[in-house]
Design an enzyme around this catalytic site. Structure first.
Site, PDB file in Angstrom:
ATOM      1  N   CYS A   1       0.432 -34.431 -19.373  1.00 26.38           N
ATOM      2  CA  CYS A   1      -0.937 -34.961 -19.263  1.00 26.38           C
ATOM      3  C   CYS A   1      -1.953 -33.851 -19.510  1.00 26.38           C
ATOM      4  O   CYS A   1      -2.946 -34.046 -20.209  1.00 26.38           O
ATOM      5  CB  CYS A   1      -1.170 -35.570 -17.881  1.00 26.38           C
ATOM      6  SG  CYS A   1      -0.091 -36.952 -17.479  1.00 26.38           S
TER       7      CYS A   1
ATOM      8  N   CYS B   1       0.797 -33.551 -13.709  1.00 23.20           N
ATOM      9  CA  CYS B   1       1.638 -33.857 -14.884  1.00 23.20           C
ATOM     10  C   CYS B   1       1.397 -32.866 -16.025  1.00 23.20           C
ATOM     11  O   CYS B   1       0.302 -32.806 -16.580  1.00 23.20           O
ATOM     12  CB  CYS B   1       1.323 -35.289 -15.317  1.00 23.20           C
ATOM     13  SG  CYS B   1       1.916 -35.752 -16.943  1.00 23.20           S
TER      14      CYS B   1
END
Length: 107
Positions: free
Chosen positions: A33, A30
């Site tokens: 993230c 991600c």
């Protein structure tokens, strides 16, 4: 210190914690993230002793992610007294997360 939360330790480390806990639900693939990771590390260092901060990999710990209805990542959930008291989804500023943690500390 940054913690690693798993299905095995979630109840003990998060739900039974005597201080507020910020759980960063993330995945290795991600992008947002990865962008938030340094912010989480900084907060963990700055607020050590006052709150617990750590990560929960949604790919490895699907059971925990499903229980707390994590649909998008990153999702940041603050737990206090075994309850989720704040949910933030997506990339946010360090100040936003810090403010939410301060709120949890004072409630």
């Amino acid at each position: 210190m940054e913690y690693k939360f798993t299905t095995a330790n979630f109840e003990e480390e998060v739900l039974k914690s005597d201080v507020p806990v910020l759980v960063d639900f993330f995945a290795d693939w991600c992008g947002p993230c990865k962008m938030m990771a340094p912010v989480v590390v900084e907060l963990a260092k700055e607020l050590e002793g006052k709150v617990k901060i750590g990560k929960c990999n949604v790919d490895e710990e699907m059971e925990v992610a499903q229980k707390y209805r994590v649909m998008s990542i990153p999702t940041f959930i603050i737990f206090k007294g075994g309850e989720a008291v704040s949910v933030t989804v997506g990339g946010v500023s360090k100040a936003d997360l810090e403010n939410k943690l301060q709120e949890a500390l004072t409630k």
